[in-house]
Design a protein around this motif. Structure first.
Motif, PDB file in Angstrom:
ATOM      1  N   SER A 111       7.287   0.002  -1.298  1.00  0.00           N
ATOM      2  CA  SER A 111       6.842   0.368   0.130  1.00  0.00           C
ATOM      3  C   SER A 111       7.753   0.141   1.361  1.00  0.00           C
ATOM      4  O   SER A 111       7.784   1.095   2.100  1.00  0.00           O
ATOM      5  N   ILE A 241       4.583   4.358   5.179  1.00  0.00           N
ATOM      6  CA  ILE A 241       4.221   3.538   3.941  1.00  0.00           C
ATOM      7  C   ILE A 241       2.858   4.169   3.683  1.00  0.00           C
ATOM      8  O   ILE A 241       2.557   4.437   2.505  1.00  0.00           O
ATOM      9  N   GLU A 244       2.979   7.406   1.577  1.00  0.00           N
ATOM     10  CA  GLU A 244       3.293   6.868   0.456  1.00  0.00           C
ATOM     11  C   GLU A 244       2.418   6.622  -0.311  1.00  0.00           C
ATOM     12  O   GLU A 244       1.935   7.426  -1.508  1.00  0.00           O
ATOM     13  N   THR A 245       1.619   5.527   0.235  1.00  0.00           N
ATOM     14  CA  THR A 245       0.258   5.167  -0.672  1.00  0.00           C
ATOM     15  C   THR A 245      -0.676   6.211  -0.938  1.00  0.00           C
ATOM     16  O   THR A 245      -1.279   6.330  -2.001  1.00  0.00           O
ATOM     17  N   SER A 260       3.532   1.011  -7.258  1.00  0.00           N
ATOM     18  CA  SER A 260       3.194   1.413  -6.020  1.00  0.00           C
ATOM     19  C   SER A 260       1.550   1.168  -5.475  1.00  0.00           C
ATOM     20  O   SER A 260       0.896   1.098  -6.529  1.00  0.00           O
ATOM     21  N   TRP A 261       1.623   0.626  -4.298  1.00  0.00           N
ATOM     22  CA  TRP A 261       0.130   0.286  -4.168  1.00  0.00           C
ATOM     23  C   TRP A 261      -0.830   1.332  -4.169  1.00  0.00           C
ATOM     24  O   TRP A 261      -2.062   1.267  -4.685  1.00  0.00           O
ATOM     25  N   LEU A 286      -2.440  -3.491   1.302  1.00  0.00           N
ATOM     26  CA  LEU A 286      -2.052  -2.268   2.382  1.00  0.00           C
ATOM     27  C   LEU A 286      -2.605  -2.425   3.686  1.00  0.00           C
ATOM     28  O   LEU A 286      -1.867  -2.382   4.649  1.00  0.00           O
ATOM     29  N   THR A 289      -0.495  -4.966   5.827  1.00  0.00           N
ATOM     30  CA  THR A 289       0.762  -4.433   6.251  1.00  0.00           C
ATOM     31  C   THR A 289       0.482  -3.710   7.502  1.00  0.00           C
ATOM     32  O   THR A 289       1.296  -3.660   8.473  1.00  0.00           O
TER      33      THR A 289
END
Lengths: 310, 310
Positions: A111, A241, A244-245, A260-261, A286, A289
């Motif tokens: 991430s 991030i 991406e998730t 990957s989360w 997640l 963060t």
């Protein structure tokens, strides 16, 4: 802010500063340098310090993932699939018996790498094009701004989906897709700052002393808009991030078995009813963060945004 | 002002044209053939004659630029073409079926988000630095930081699987609508609340508010007459991007709660390389984003007479 920039100017003219100048510089800087001012303000903001601490923990987790993680994040164990949290596996195991805690720790690496690398790309493109447009104006400005107008109207996330579907999943593709869709905001920001800055007196004096365009941009303009860029960066990293998730959650981001989360959330969501722990832990991490970056970003904005200066 | 609107609309049309070009060519580089022609499973069943006929029927046998021109001429006549994933169904029929559902979801969520968000921001600002303020901003921070798909998973775990209050999937009945609307609205609500609060606090500091207080007006009158009117103007500027962000949110909400809306159809179209669907949806979403930005700019100018169009 003005004091530092004007002392930089007097140095810019002839290169090495005299002893008296250095002395004066130091004095002025101690009184009110932009950065020490900003740092003092940031330190007063408790929430952003908490955010910064959490982010540092994640960064350390990412760097030392190999040492900290209790298991190999790729090691499958089909004798122990989808186990609830226990002493051996603090966050349980996933559908292939992999340790979820270890995958979350290695996921921090994925991430943060996506977040920071994409924003470095964004900053490079954004500062370059934004400076060109803002400094030179005229047709260069018109062309660049028309392009950003078009990008600005794109439904960003949908365009990301289209790009990822077209060029395929994977780390590098995702990185470029993120940079390609996100540079516009920063380019506009840099251009706006440039337009304001280039009319200031210290730029005029620098030019009258014969400094080249490149020198004015690199030495005087860019350092002055760095604050705004840092703030944009601190909001861009969690944005990347999240993208991406999100894409990985939809199955078009990174490729399994990457820890990957988002992929973990996707795996967990499929069996939410029976094995809630599989989605719960990556989701919490997640969210944490994002929260940390929001706190830090808010603090940085208050500390660095000159309009908010008290 | 009309001149300004006409120019913006012309720009918007040009932007949409470029958007359609880029999307078309990106959709075309997507590897693999639509209609599943390259699928080894189908390859045995499809004779060369059938293949040729299918390719001709969907114009897939022509060079890509020609395909674009064909698509474009149909598009301006209002024919969005045949969908490739939902065989023999016109794209406009699919959109007519899916749009009302998404529009219902989006409009309810948007109205709730903006009204409740503004209210929360006002209350937090009026009772600043009290428990009410901290509680409101706690909700707002959670709403901004927690990603919609994580929130959705959390709500499903709590309200569906643990408390059994609401069903997990579907759309149409009130109890099915609660969770999707909640997930979709919390992010925009939180953004609006934070922005409203900041804007209110900015206005409360102004001299004319101090004057209003000094001449002995009731606090209620000061807030309603003098603060609110000026504080809410900048909030309009975040309404545009916030509502556009709901398009992204709806992708996740419709996927997670399996709502047969337009975002679900879009994700399905991507998977099936269904370029007529991808094109139509991108143009509509892009048009929506542009329209909202324009509407916000115009509304801003009408409400705030200090703004001049140029």
């Amino acid at each position: 802010m003005d004091s530092t920039t004007s002392t930089q100017d007097s140095r810019a003219a002839d290169g090495a500063p005299t002893a008296a100048e250095t002395d004066l510089n130091l004095k002025l800087r101690r009184q009110s340098s932009l950065w020490s001012d900003a740092f003092r303000r940031l330190r007063r903001n408790k929430a952003s310090l908490v955010g910064l601490a959490i982010i540092l923990i994640f960064v350390l987790m990412a760097i030392f993932a190999d040492v900290i993680a209790p298991y190999d994040p790729y090691k499958t164990d089909f004798a122990a699939v989808r186990q609830p949290p226990s002493v051996q596996h603090l966050m349980g195991t996933d559908k292939q018996g992999r340790d979820i805690l270890s995958r979350i720790i290695h996921g921090a690496r994925v991430s943060l790498a996506i977040g920071f690398a994409s924003q470095v790309l964004v900053a490079t493109i954004g500062i370059f094009l934004g400076s060109l447009a803002g400094y030179y104006g005229g047709w260069v400005d018109t062309v660049i701004m028309r392009v950003t107008d078009i990008f600005y109207a794109f439904p960003t996330f949908l365009f990301l989906i289209i790009l990822m579907a077209a060029f395929g999943r994977g780390f590098v593709n995702l990185l470029f897709a993120l940079a390609f869709t996100a540079w516009v905001g920063l380019a506009r920001l840099v251009r706006g700052q440039m337009l304001q800055l280039k009319q200031r007196e210290f730029i005029e004096s620098s030019r009258s002393l014969g400094a080249s365009d490149a020198r004015i941009i690199v030495r005087h303009l860019i350092p002055n808009l760095l604050g705004a860029v840092i703030v944009a960066f601190s909001f861009g990293v969690p944005g990347a991030i999240l993208a991406e998730t999100g894409l990985s959650f939809l199955g078009i981001g990174l490729v399994p078995p990457t820890p990957s989360w988002g992929i973990m959330l996707n795996d967990g969501f499929a069996v939410l009813r029976s094995y809630p722990h599989m989605a719960l832990f990556p989701g919490l991490v997640l969210a944490l963060t994002q929260l940390a970056f929001l706190f830090l970003g808010d603090g940085l904005r208050d500390a660095l945004d000159p309009r908010m200066k008290r | 002002m009309w001149q300004y609107i006409v120019r913006r609309v012309l720009q918007a049309i040009f932007t949409l044209f470029v958007l359609s070009l880029i999307t078309f060519f990106v959709a075309k580089v997507t590897p693999g053939s639509p209609l599943g022609l390259d699928d080894p499973e189908n390859a045995a069943k499809i004779t060369p004659a059938m293949r040729k006929q299918l390719l001709e029927q969907y114009d897939l046998d022509k060079p890509v630029p020609v395909q674009y021109v064909l698509w474009f001429t149909k598009f301006i006549r209002g024919d969005l073409g045949l969908s490739l994933t939902y065989r023999n169904e016109h794209v406009q029929d699919i959109l007519a079926r899916t749009w009302p559902i998404s529009a219902q979801l989006g409009l309810i969520a948007a109205l709730l988000a903006i009204s409740l968000g503004t209210l929360l921001g006002i209350v937090a600002a009026v009772y600043r630095n009290t428990f009410i303020d901290y509680a409101s901003m706690f909700i707002a921070v959670i709403g901004v930081a927690v990603p919609s798909f994580v929130l959705a998973i959390g709500l499903i775990l709590l309200f569906s699987l643990t408390l059994h209050w609401f069903p997990v999937t579907g759309w149409g009945t009130p109890e099915r609508m609660v969770m999707p609307i909640l997930v979709l609205m919390l992010g925009p609500l939180a953004t609006t609340a934070r922005f409203t609060r900041a804007s209110m606090l900015e206005v409360i500091k102004q001299d004319y508010v101090r004057t209003a207080r000094a001449k002995g007006l009731l606090e209620r009158v000061v807030i309603l007459r003098h603060v609110l009117k000026n504080a809410l103007i900048p909030v309009i500027t975040v309404a545009g991007p916030t509502l556009a962000g709901m398009l992204t949110g709806s992708v996740f909400v419709e996927q997670i709660f399996t709502i047969p809306g337009v975002a679900n159809a879009f994700v399905g179209a991507i998977g099936g390389r269904d370029y007529p669907m991808i094109m139509a949806q991108t143009i509509i979403f892009g048009g929506l984003v542009i329209f909202m930005n324009l509407a916000v700019d115009v509304a801003y100018g009408i409400i705030d007479p200090r703004i001049r169009y140029s």
